[in-house]
Design a protein around this motif. Structure first.
Motif, PDB file in Angstrom:
ATOM      1  N   HIS B 162      14.183   1.447   8.376  1.00  0.00           N
ATOM      2  CA  HIS B 162      14.526   2.858   8.150  1.00  0.00           C
ATOM      3  C   HIS B 162      13.782   3.416   6.954  1.00  0.00           C
ATOM      4  CE1 HIS B 162      18.575   2.542  10.451  1.00  0.00           C
ATOM      5  NE2 HIS B 162      17.518   2.671  11.240  1.00  0.00           N
ATOM      6  N   MET B 163      13.719   2.595   5.910  1.00  0.00           N
ATOM      7  CA  MET B 163      13.079   3.074   4.694  1.00  0.00           C
ATOM      8  C   MET B 163      11.619   3.426   4.940  1.00  0.00           C
ATOM      9  SD  MET B 163      15.404   2.112   2.077  1.00  0.00           S
ATOM     10  CE  MET B 163      14.265   2.316   0.782  1.00  0.00           C
ATOM     11  N   ILE B 164      10.871   2.497   5.532  1.00  0.00           N
ATOM     12  CA  ILE B 164       9.441   2.783   5.678  1.00  0.00           C
ATOM     13  C   ILE B 164       9.218   3.846   6.747  1.00  0.00           C
ATOM     14  CG2 ILE B 164       8.655   0.550   4.781  1.00  0.00           C
ATOM     15  CD1 ILE B 164       8.045  -0.248   7.623  1.00  0.00           C
ATOM     16  N   ALA B 169       6.053   5.839   8.153  1.00  0.00           N
ATOM     17  CA  ALA B 169       5.377   4.831   8.986  1.00  0.00           C
ATOM     18  C   ALA B 169       5.559   5.196  10.453  1.00  0.00           C
ATOM     19  CB  ALA B 169       5.963   3.455   8.710  1.00  0.00           C
ATOM     20  N   SER B 170       4.480   5.094  11.221  1.00  0.00           N
ATOM     21  CA  SER B 170       4.557   5.475  12.629  1.00  0.00           C
ATOM     22  C   SER B 170       5.239   4.374  13.432  1.00  0.00           C
ATOM     23  CB  SER B 170       3.157   5.700  13.174  1.00  0.00           C
ATOM     24  OG  SER B 170       2.441   4.489  13.134  1.00  0.00           O
TER      25      SER B 170
ATOM     26  N   GLU C  92       4.029  -7.781  -3.451  1.00  0.00           N
ATOM     27  CA  GLU C  92       2.850  -6.922  -3.555  1.00  0.00           C
ATOM     28  C   GLU C  92       2.503  -6.276  -2.219  1.00  0.00           C
ATOM     29  OE1 GLU C  92      -0.067  -9.495  -5.185  1.00  0.00           O
ATOM     30  OE2 GLU C  92      -0.352 -10.634  -3.341  1.00  0.00           O
ATOM     31  N   LYS C  93       2.739  -7.002  -1.148  1.00  0.00           N
ATOM     32  CA  LYS C  93       2.444  -6.403   0.161  1.00  0.00           C
ATOM     33  C   LYS C  93       3.445  -5.298   0.474  1.00  0.00           C
ATOM     34  CE  LYS C  93      -0.365  -9.646   2.457  1.00  0.00           C
ATOM     35  NZ  LYS C  93      -0.480 -10.809   3.306  1.00  0.00           N
ATOM     36  N   ALA C  94       4.697  -5.568   0.138  1.00  0.00           N
ATOM     37  CA  ALA C  94       5.715  -4.558   0.427  1.00  0.00           C
ATOM     38  C   ALA C  94       5.418  -3.274  -0.337  1.00  0.00           C
ATOM     39  CB  ALA C  94       7.094  -5.092   0.058  1.00  0.00           C
ATOM     40  N   VAL C  95       4.962  -3.436  -1.585  1.00  0.00           N
ATOM     41  CA  VAL C  95       4.683  -2.256  -2.398  1.00  0.00           C
ATOM     42  C   VAL C  95       3.454  -1.517  -1.859  1.00  0.00           C
ATOM     43  CG1 VAL C  95       3.950  -1.485  -4.693  1.00  0.00           C
ATOM     44  CG2 VAL C  95       5.761  -3.183  -4.469  1.00  0.00           C
ATOM     45  N   ALA C  96       2.472  -2.276  -1.412  1.00  0.00           N
ATOM     46  CA  ALA C  96       1.228  -1.653  -0.958  1.00  0.00           C
ATOM     47  C   ALA C  96       1.370  -1.030   0.430  1.00  0.00           C
ATOM     48  CB  ALA C  96       0.112  -2.697  -0.923  1.00  0.00           C
ATOM     49  N   GLU C  97       2.372  -1.479   1.188  1.00  0.00           N
ATOM     50  CA  GLU C  97       2.496  -1.101   2.591  1.00  0.00           C
ATOM     51  C   GLU C  97       2.364   0.398   2.866  1.00  0.00           C
ATOM     52  OE1 GLU C  97       6.134  -2.280   4.372  1.00  0.00           O
ATOM     53  OE2 GLU C  97       5.258  -2.419   6.359  1.00  0.00           O
ATOM     54  N   PRO C  98       3.050   1.268   2.098  1.00  0.00           N
ATOM     55  CA  PRO C  98       2.968   2.699   2.442  1.00  0.00           C
ATOM     56  C   PRO C  98       1.540   3.244   2.447  1.00  0.00           C
ATOM     57  CG  PRO C  98       4.754   2.329   0.913  1.00  0.00           C
ATOM     58  CD  PRO C  98       4.007   1.038   1.008  1.00  0.00           C
TER      59      PRO C  98
END
Lengths: 539, 273, 264, 322
Positions: B162-164, B169-170, C92-98
């Protein structure tokens, strides 16, 4: 013209030459066991419904049905037709159209009612009104039946039939008029009341049959009092049962590789009964290039019939010939054996215009199409699949490519024999095939006549004017057994010169019996060990 | 470390089998179709695993059989898993009308009897290994699809998705990088089971008189051995055990790969705890 | 310029109540606007519809009526630090994801500078935390990672859904300090949904009070706290008065107090 | 709820229609079954007459009408091949198959789940790997071969167990003796089925237990000092059972037809063999009703699964949001 039937029967029985019956691979142990038994367990390989003449399904059911229902004549261990329910001196008159029979004393049905000539009349006419079964055909051939007295009946046929003792009198099971006369549909009658030596005491669908001996049977009480028959569909389970002694015998047969294993067990004996069901490779004669007789002839040289049969069955088979019918029958034309000769096959193909080859070595037909074909075969029949595999390899040597396509039984039938009506055509190149029995003299006409009325089994679409003429004229005009033999031999010559199919031969049926539990087993040509002679008391 | 070894054993076995399949012609001592010896011969120097009921070399059959068996197993599993993943994930993720339609299709497929449908499909196909694989694949996806659907719904409901999603996020991104990644071990296990079932189904079909025992495969070798009573004649040792072991080898190798895959995927977290 | 416009938005839910099916208006005709650099708090008791409103703004739910228009660049911090991060993804991946899913960067390794920056902003260092998985972090650390993730896209609008509600007091203050820091240093509009009036009044310029799906009161933060008009608001403020004293003593005195990294 | 019922009713209708058409799509016709051995020698008119009397020459729509009429009447008619009322046939065969399948399914589930959970908890140890490879090995053996091996060794050689049937035929055992006799006959078939169907339950349980023991609330529980046993049973198993439960429900469909191979080998008078015979004989009515039974059973199972799901796992509710 009045003629004693016995001599005719002897001529007509197609099994004189070899006394090959009960060629027991292992002798010796047969007398160790007891000659009577309280009860035996015998596996039946299929569920055959209630075992009445109108409800059993296959040849397996017929085996047991014959213990429960008697026939006027029967076949013995030599596959000769002999009297059973009637006196020896039955009579044939009017060029094989009138048959007079007299019942022996003391016969009655399992419900206790006496068996009379009225029941014979009823048995031979009632099936004509029924939907099911081969019995309908017999009943249809009958013009009238006169009941002379309680014991005697005169059967009048519509047309002369020299083979009627075998195809009619020995085949028609006698049923009780009382039981069936008010039944419009015989197939819903589930109680089997015959006059045979055993009565069906119990039947549980999908599970078992229980047979009980008729103690006052007119030929004497059977030696085995109870026969319990579990329905076992898996062949391995049956074999295990035989080895462990759980089973005394089975309706099904074993394959050759098991001979050694069974040979080790002293309690078990193996009987080899000559078989009458041919294994055949059908060729669709109507489709190019198989419509070319030279092409078909080349195939007869390209395939090693003898090699394939001995690979599959070792010595326990009769090798087929170009004459199609069993070589030991008295009307078999000799000298028509297959000749495996690859160079001859190649030569014939080259001559017939199949001389060009594609890049990968496959011959091209005269109109330039590659010789690759499909062979249909029942996915459930291993011997035939293996044969197809071997044929494929052998044909490779003459530049013909074959793809074996194994399919479920009825699916193959739908391609080879749509609606079981040859006039509806066919859609296949090659197919591994077989027929239940080859024993009737009209076997050849049925297989090779292009007239769909006569050639009801002509699934190859075979057309040969010479053969058709033989069927329409000579065969119809047959008056004596000698005539018949001559015509049949001529037919064989025709089909050997213009082959419509390839007959591989007739496998023996190998059956295992436990001789320790019971030693009265009788086997014979075309006779399953589960038969009346096996259980009949000493006469 | 140990997981790595196990994984590489698995991969090695698989690669080896694939190589055997590819180079069957040069590896096999005889053509498996040719009659090269007497029937039912015991193992010897010429015929390492003896000969079968029509005198074909069993060892050569085994090598050629690798081809069809691997093809049936992998192809049917790939077909089944592809359909299952597509249907399961789409249905679970998008929900609504699409879900209802897809689930109806799945349920109908689930309830349609296997046996006659196979006969019908086999009649219209060429009876080749390929069509067999397609039939098996098409008939075996629904169960997996339903499992994947419910797992997808679970993942979809999780907070971090939900957050992303909220941050833009698509659907495609989330499915590709999160849903799929989380489902992967499950897909893997299910896939292995399907590969194995595919290889086995082929032999069972022959047992039921529906398959094509003429095609050389491990399943058909076992089938013929069985119908030639290998168990009673003692020939099962060289006739049934080797193809049986081959089938086991494939599934076990795949399992080893899955095992080490799973280990490595989250080994770090285990170390820390 | 407005970066969020909520116009007459409504959302209804059905609830099966035994045999009858009743309709609940979770959000009922809510309208407001948020401009760049502004910070807005929405307070309300649980069940007042504030989470639904947030979901509508985020686009996770479709409104039955009305419409929401918002800036594309939006950061979001959830309330539950335990479930807001993918359990199998490293920090680090979670932070970079957006950056990846918004297609600003193609590959992970292109994002590392930004990751360093935002992590240090929330007082975490990539060398220590970068490779860790969420399971290995404390609640406060996770929440800071969540904030870092929201900040990496340099959002013009930051949504905070009860960012401290699941943390204990001490950690709460750490997070509050971080949020405060953002509001001071960045030119980001804020929308914080909370039932913690204190937190809201500390951080937000403006506060709206929600009850039964409607906005019932709107005022500046100080006014709401000092002079609540509605009973609901009053209750909300009263609940928090006990904490107020504590809050003033420990936190308001020194907003720049170093954030401890004590493990949870 | 109404929507769910509607969903399954639609599927039921589809299945009823499909079950009419599937047998008729099979190549070949029931004529050989109806007429007996000498099909080839019958004239076309005779064959037509026979087909007529079974309504097989009527337009397909009319035949469908008869099918629907029969379906909703009490009488499902006679089987083409067995000449017995279909109801009686199904009753006894389905009973035996249900017994065989449910007993073996019970053991597969229990054993599979226990091993799976054990394997997950012993993760990274030797016994985990051994279990994985062991179950994989077992399930890689063709089922008919397992059955035959068991039959040969424990049936024929050691003579510990009977080799055919579901009970001692020709004996009139009653009460407890009968129950014991039936169980005695069940041992080998059940063993064969259990051995070959462990793997899916094993892997599914292992997978979901692994997922769950890494969840925070389990760790929290450990920290809170909840005893291991309670954690295993109350938390882990309780949650891990959901995917297993899904699988079980999906497998119910195969319950009635999945054991054909085993039934064949052990001469077990079950539905699987009946189905196969019906298909082979192109016995249209019997095919229809055997498959209908198994389809309906599957639908019921799925429906029940759906209901239980909502109880077991409320998080799935989201899927149904309007």
């Amino acid at each position: 013209m009045k003629k004693r039937i016995i001599s005719l029967v002897l001529i007509m029985t197609m099994a004189l030459a070899i006394t090959g019956c009960t060629s027991t691979p292992k002798d010796g142990a047969t007398n160790s066991g007891s000659s009577i038994a309280e009860s035996l367990t015998i596996a039946i390989a299929k569920d055959e419904n209630s075992l009445t003449p109108f409800t059993y399904v296959s040849s397996t059911g017929l085996i047991v049905n014959r213990l429960i229902y008697d026939t006027l004549l029967t076949t013995n261990a030599e596959n000769e037709v002999v009297p059973w329910m009637i006196e020896d001196d039955y009579q044939v008159e009017n060029d094989f159209t009138t048959y007079t029979v007299t019942l022996l004393e003391g016969q009655k049905f399992h419900d206790g009612s006496p068996l009379t000539a009225e029941d014979i009349k009823f048995s031979f006419t009632y099936p004509a009104t029924q939907k099911v079964s081969s019995l309908k055909k017999i009943a249809n051939s009958i013009k009238s039946i006169d009941v002379i007295d309680d014991k005697t009946a005169v059967i009048n046929l519509k047309n002369p039939d020299i083979n009627f003792p075998r195809s009619g009198l020995a085949a028609m099971r006698i049923i009780s008029k009382k039981q069936y006369e008010s039944q419009p549909d015989a197939s819903v009658v589930n109680e089997s009341i015959g006059s045979g030596m055993y009565k069906l005491a119990e039947y549980k669908v999908g599970e078992y049959y229980k047979l009980e001996a008729v103690s006052d049977y007119f030929k004497g009480a059977p030696n085995v009092k109870n026969i319990n028959m579990p329905i076992m569909k898996d062949n391995t389970a049956i074999q295990q049962g035989l080895l462990s002694g759980d089973l005394a015998a089975a309706t099904s047969s074993i394959s050759v590789e098991m001979l050694e294993t069974y040979g080790k067990d002293d309690a078990l004996a193996v009987f080899a009964n000559a078989g009458y069901s041919p294994m055949i490779m059908n060729i669709n004669n109507g489709r190019a290039p198989m419509d070319n007789p030279e092409f078909r002839t080349a195939l007869t040289y390209a395939i090693d019939v003898k090699g394939i049969m001995s690979t599959l069955y070792r010595e326990y088979a009769t090798i087929g010939t170009k004459a199609v019918i069993r070589p030991d029958m008295d009307y078999a034309q000799s000298g028509l054996d297959y000749d495996y000769n690859v160079s001859k096959a190649n030569e014939l193909l080259d001559k017939a215009g199949f001389d060009k080859k594609s890049d990968n070595g496959i011959r091209l037909t005269p109109d330039g199409k590659p010789c690759n074909f499909t062979m249909l075969v029942y996915a459930s029949n291993n011997d035939r699949i293996r044969t197809a595999e071997l044929i494929t390899e052998q044909l490779k040597a003459v530049g013909i490519e074959m793809t074996v396509k194994a399919m479920e039984m009825d699916t193959v039938d739908a391609f080879v024999w749509p609606d079981f009506d040859v006039s509806k055509g066919r859609d296949y190149d090659f197919a591994m095939w077989g027929w239940g029995t080859s024993i009737n003299p009209d076997f050849l006409p049925a297989m090779f006549s292009s007239n769909p009325e006569i050639g009801t089994s002509n699934v190859c679409g075979y057309v040969n004017p010479t053969f058709d003429k033989l069927v329409e004229t000579d065969f119809k005009a047959v008056k004596t057994a000698e005539d018949l033999n001559a015509v049949l031999k001529n037919m064989q010559k025709v089909i050997s010169e213009d082959p419509g199919l390839i007959t591989f031969g007739y496998a023996d049926s190998l059956q295992v019996c436990n001789t320790e539990k019971y030693n009265g087993w009788v086997s014979g040509k075309g006779l399953n060990v589960i038969n009346v002679y096996s259980f009949l008391g000493a006469q | 470390m140990r997981s790595k070894i196990i994984g590489s054993i698995g991969v090695t076995i698989l690669v080896l089998l694939v190589l055997i399949a590819v180079f069957a012609e040069s590896l096999a001592p005889y053509s498996p179709y040719e009659q090269v010896g007497t029937t039912f011969a015991r193992p010897s120097a010429e015929h390492w695993l003896g000969t079968n009921d029509i005198g074909q070399d069993i060892f050569s059959e085994l090598i050629y059989g690798t081809r069809n068996s691997l093809a049936v197993g992998l192809l049917s599993a790939t077909i089944a898993m592809t359909i299952a993943v597509l249907v399961g994930v789409m249905s679970g993720w998008f929900g609504g009308k699409l879900d209802r339609i897809l689930m109806k299709v799945t349920t109908v497929f689930l309830t349609i009897p296997f046996l006659p449908v196979v006969i019908i499909l086999a009649a219209f196909s060429k009876g080749s290994v390929w069509s067999m694989s397609i039939i098996l694949g098409v008939m075996s996806w629904p169960v997996v699809a339903r499992i994947l659907r419910s797992e997808t719904i679970k993942i979809k409901g999780s907070n971090y998705i939900h957050m992303i999603q909220g941050m833009g996020a698509s659907d495609f991104y989330v499915i590709r990088y999160h849903v799929f990644r989380e489902l992967l071990p499950l897909i893997f296990y299910r896939g292995i089971i399907r590969v194995k079932s595919g290889i086995l189904a082929e032999s069972s079909m022959s047992f039921l008189g529906l398959g094509n025992p003429a095609a050389k495969s491990w399943g058909s070798i076992i089938y013929y051995a069985q119908s030639s009573n290998a168990l009673l004649t003692g020939s099962w040792i060289w006739w049934i055990i080797p193809p049986g072991l081959c089938i086991c080898l494939v599934s076990m190798a795949l399992m080893m790969v899955a095992y080490s895959f799973e280990e490595r995927n989250d080994a770090r977290m285990e170390d820390k705890l | 310029m407005s970066c969020l416009e909520v116009n007459q938005v409504s959302k209804e839910f059905y609830r099966n109540n035994g045999k009858t099916r009743e309709t609940i208006a979770a959000v009922d005709g809510v309208s407001f606007e948020l401009h760049e650099g502004e910070s807005l708090g929405i307070i309300g008791t649980s069940g007042s519809g504030k989470t639904t409103l947030l979901k509508l703004i985020l686009g996770l739910l479709k409104p039955d009526k009305g419409m929401v228009s918002r800036s594309e660049s939006l950061g979001f911090v959830g309330q539950d630090p335990y479930s807001s991060l993918c359990p199998t993804m490293s920090v680090e991946k979670a932070v970079a994801e957006p950056l990846i899913f918004l297609k600003r960067k193609k590959r992970f390794r292109d994002c590392l500078n930004d990751v360093d920056e935002v992590l240090s902003f929330v007082n975490l260092s990539r060398s220590v935390y970068g490779k860790r998985l969420p399971q290995e972090l404390s609640g406060g650390e996770r929440q800071r990672v969540g904030i870092a993730r929201a900040l990496i896209i340099k959002p013009t609008l930051l949504l905070l859904d009860e960012p401290t509600s699941m943390l204990d007091q001490e950690v709460k203050s750490e997070i509050a300090a971080v949020i405060n820091k953002i509001s001071k240093q960045k030119q980001t509009a804020f929308l914080m949904v909370t039932h913690d009036v204190l937190l809201a009044t500390q951080i937000c310029d403006r506060i709206m009070v929600m009850s039964k799906g409607k906005i019932i009161e709107e005022n500046s933060a100080a006014e709401i706290f000092e002079n609540p008009q509605k009973a609901v608001t009053q209750d909300l403020v009263n609940i928090n008065t006990n904490i107020r004293t504590y809050w003033e003593k420990h936190f308001l005195a020194d907003t720049n107090k170093p954030i401890s990294t004590t493990k949870f | 709820m109404k929507k769910r019922i509607g969903h399954y009713l639609i599927i039921l209708v589809i299945v009823i229609v499909a079950n009419f058409f599937i047998p008729r799509l099979l190549p070949g016709s029931p004529i050989k079954t109806l007429i007996g051995e000498d099909t080839g020698q019958m004239t076309a008119e005779e064959k037509m007459g026979i087909l007529d009397s079974y309504h097989l020459n009527d337009p397909i729509t009319v035949q469908f009408g008869y099918y629907i009429k029969d379906l909703f009447s009490d009488d499902w008619g006679l089987s083409f091949s067995k000449r017995q009322p279909i109801k009686d046939l199904l009753k006894s065969a389905a009973g035996w198959t249900l017994l065989l399948s449910s007993v073996s399914m019970f053991f597969s589930i229990v054993i599979g789940c226990c091993l799976g959970a054990h394997s997950a908890r012993k993760r990274k140890t030797k016994s985990d790997l051994n279990l994985i490879l062991g179950t994989t090995f077992l399930s890689s053996i063709p089922p008919f071969w397992v059955a035959i091996l068991l039959l040969a060794v424990f049936g024929a050689q050691l003579r510990w167990f009977p080799t055919y049937g579901a009970y001692s035929m020709w004996s009139d055992k009653q009460g407890l003796a009968y129950v014991l006799d039936v169980s005695y006959h069940l041992v080998l078939p059940v063993l064969a089925l259990v051995l070959t169907s462990l793997l899916p339950y094993f892997t599914t349980t292992r997978y979901s237990v692994l997922k769950i023991i890494n969840e925070d609330y389990i760790k929290m529980a450990k920290i809170r000092g909840v005893p291991d046993h309670t954690i295993n049973v109350r938390y882990v198993m309780h949650n891990a059972i959901i995917p297993v439960f899904t699988m079980v429900m999906l497998d119910v469909g195969y319950l009635l037809s999945g054991s054909i191979l085993i039934e064949t080998v052990f001469s077990y008078p079950g539905l699987g063999v009946l189905m196969r015979d019906a298909v082979t004989a192109r016995d249209y009515p019997l095919i229809q009703y055997t498959f209908l039974i198994s389809s309906v059973l599957t639908i019921i199972a799925l429906f029940l699964a759906d209901l239980c799901y909502r109880k077991l796992d409320p998080s799935l509710e989201g899927a149904d949001e309007k």
